[in-house]
Scaffold this motif. Structure first.
Motif, short mmCIF file in Angstrom:
data_model
loop_
_atom_site.label_atom_id
_atom_site.label_comp_id
_atom_site.label_asym_id
_atom_site.label_seq_id
_atom_site.Cartn_x
_atom_site.Cartn_y
_atom_site.Cartn_z
N MET A 1 0.87 -39.98 -32.69
CA MET A 1 -0.01 -39.64 -33.80
C MET A 1 -1.43 -39.44 -33.28
O MET A 1 -1.85 -40.10 -32.35
CB MET A 1 0.01 -40.74 -34.84
CG MET A 1 1.20 -40.68 -35.75
SD MET A 1 1.09 -41.78 -37.15
CE MET A 1 1.40 -43.33 -36.39
N THR A 2 -2.12 -38.52 -33.91
CA THR A 2 -3.51 -38.26 -33.56
C THR A 2 -4.37 -38.36 -34.82
O THR A 2 -3.85 -38.48 -35.93
CB THR A 2 -3.67 -36.85 -32.95
OG1 THR A 2 -3.28 -35.88 -33.93
CG2 THR A 2 -2.84 -36.67 -31.71
N LYS A 3 -5.64 -38.27 -34.63
CA LYS A 3 -6.59 -38.29 -35.74
C LYS A 3 -6.80 -36.85 -36.24
O LYS A 3 -6.77 -35.91 -35.46
CB LYS A 3 -7.93 -38.86 -35.30
CG LYS A 3 -7.85 -40.23 -34.68
CD LYS A 3 -7.55 -41.25 -35.72
CE LYS A 3 -7.58 -42.64 -35.06
NZ LYS A 3 -7.27 -43.69 -35.97
N LEU A 4 -7.03 -36.70 -37.51
CA LEU A 4 -7.29 -35.39 -38.08
C LEU A 4 -8.50 -34.74 -37.42
O LEU A 4 -8.53 -33.54 -37.20
CB LEU A 4 -7.51 -35.51 -39.59
CG LEU A 4 -7.82 -34.23 -40.35
CD1 LEU A 4 -6.71 -33.20 -40.19
CD2 LEU A 4 -8.04 -34.53 -41.82
N SER A 5 -9.47 -35.53 -37.05
CA SER A 5 -10.69 -35.01 -36.43
C SER A 5 -10.45 -34.40 -35.05
O SER A 5 -11.27 -33.65 -34.56
CB SER A 5 -11.74 -36.12 -36.33
OG SER A 5 -11.25 -37.18 -35.54
N GLN A 6 -9.32 -34.71 -34.43
CA GLN A 6 -9.01 -34.20 -33.10
C GLN A 6 -8.17 -32.91 -33.13
O GLN A 6 -7.90 -32.34 -32.08
CB GLN A 6 -8.27 -35.26 -32.28
CG GLN A 6 -9.10 -36.51 -32.06
CD GLN A 6 -8.26 -37.63 -31.47
OE1 GLN A 6 -7.05 -37.65 -31.60
NE2 GLN A 6 -8.94 -38.55 -30.81
N CYS A 7 -7.77 -32.49 -34.31
CA CYS A 7 -6.93 -31.30 -34.43
C CYS A 7 -7.76 -30.03 -34.32
O CYS A 7 -8.96 -30.04 -34.52
CB CYS A 7 -6.18 -31.34 -35.76
SG CYS A 7 -5.02 -32.71 -35.86
N LYS A 8 -7.08 -28.95 -34.04
CA LYS A 8 -7.73 -27.65 -33.84
C LYS A 8 -7.55 -26.77 -35.07
O LYS A 8 -6.67 -27.02 -35.90
CB LYS A 8 -7.14 -26.94 -32.63
CG LYS A 8 -7.36 -27.71 -31.36
CD LYS A 8 -6.71 -27.00 -30.19
CE LYS A 8 -6.99 -27.81 -28.94
NZ LYS A 8 -5.85 -27.94 -28.10
#
Length: 75
Positions: A1-8
Protein backbone atom coordinates in the motif's frame (compact mmCIF):
# COMPACT_ATOMS: atom_id res chain seq x y z
CA UNK A 1 0.00 0.00 0.00
CA UNK A 2 1.10 3.54 -0.71
CA UNK A 3 -0.10 6.99 0.23
CA UNK A 4 -2.39 8.91 -2.11
CA UNK A 5 0.11 11.76 -2.07
CA UNK A 6 2.74 9.49 -3.67
CA UNK A 7 0.62 8.53 -6.68
CA UNK A 8 1.08 9.95 -10.16
CA UNK A 9 -1.31 11.67 -12.52
CA UNK A 10 -3.75 9.33 -14.28
CA UNK A 11 -3.27 6.56 -11.69
CA UNK A 12 -6.40 4.51 -11.02
CA UNK A 13 -6.46 3.53 -7.36
CA UNK A 14 -8.54 1.97 -4.60
CA UNK A 15 -8.88 3.52 -1.14
CA UNK A 16 -7.75 1.04 1.52
CA UNK A 17 -7.61 3.11 4.72
CA UNK A 18 -8.01 6.66 6.00
CA UNK A 19 -5.76 7.53 8.91
CA UNK A 20 -6.57 10.09 11.56
CA UNK A 21 -9.55 11.15 13.62
CA UNK A 22 -11.76 14.15 14.08
CA UNK A 23 -13.05 16.67 11.57
CA UNK A 24 -10.61 15.82 8.77
CA UNK A 25 -11.59 12.16 8.64
CA UNK A 26 -15.27 13.00 8.95
CA UNK A 27 -15.04 15.50 6.09
CA UNK A 28 -13.41 12.92 3.80
CA UNK A 29 -16.04 10.31 4.64
CA UNK A 30 -18.84 12.82 3.94
CA UNK A 31 -17.31 13.57 0.53
CA UNK A 32 -17.33 9.87 -0.40
CA UNK A 33 -13.69 9.00 0.25
CA UNK A 34 -14.37 5.68 1.97
CA UNK A 35 -12.67 2.29 2.06
CA UNK A 36 -13.20 0.42 -1.19
CA UNK A 37 -13.88 3.52 -3.27
CA UNK A 38 -12.14 3.71 -6.64
CA UNK A 39 -10.68 7.03 -7.71
CA UNK A 40 -8.42 8.48 -10.36
CA UNK A 41 -5.82 11.20 -10.01
CA UNK A 42 -6.54 13.77 -12.69
CA UNK A 43 -3.75 16.29 -12.17
CA UNK A 44 -1.52 18.20 -9.81
CA UNK A 45 -1.27 21.98 -9.67
CA UNK A 46 1.94 23.46 -11.16
CA UNK A 47 3.68 23.47 -7.77
CA UNK A 48 2.26 19.98 -7.00
CA UNK A 49 -0.25 21.22 -4.44
CA UNK A 50 -3.24 20.72 -4.51
CA UNK A 51 -4.15 17.61 -6.45
CA UNK A 52 -7.42 16.96 -8.29
CA UNK A 53 -9.06 13.54 -8.10
CA UNK A 54 -12.13 12.06 -9.76
CA UNK A 55 -14.29 10.16 -7.32
CA UNK A 56 -17.72 8.76 -8.14
CA UNK A 57 -19.44 11.43 -10.28
CA UNK A 58 -17.48 14.50 -9.23
CA UNK A 59 -14.03 16.03 -8.89
CA UNK A 60 -12.34 16.85 -5.62
CA UNK A 61 -9.25 18.89 -4.81
CA UNK A 62 -7.08 17.80 -1.89
CA UNK A 63 -3.92 19.22 -0.44
CA UNK A 64 -1.00 16.83 -0.78
CA UNK A 65 -0.60 17.02 3.01
CA UNK A 66 -4.17 15.73 3.41
CA UNK A 67 -3.69 13.05 0.77
CA UNK A 68 -0.76 11.66 2.82
CA UNK A 69 -3.33 10.37 5.34
CA UNK A 70 -5.05 8.14 2.76
CA UNK A 71 -3.60 4.70 2.05
CA UNK A 72 -4.35 3.35 -1.41
CA UNK A 73 -3.63 0.41 -3.70
CA UNK A 74 -2.98 0.59 -7.43
CA UNK A 75 -5.58 -1.00 -9.73
Amino acid sequence: MTKLSQCKERDHILVKRIQGNGPFRKRLLEMGVTRGTELRILKYAPLRDPMEIAIKDYRLSLRVEEAAHIEVEQL
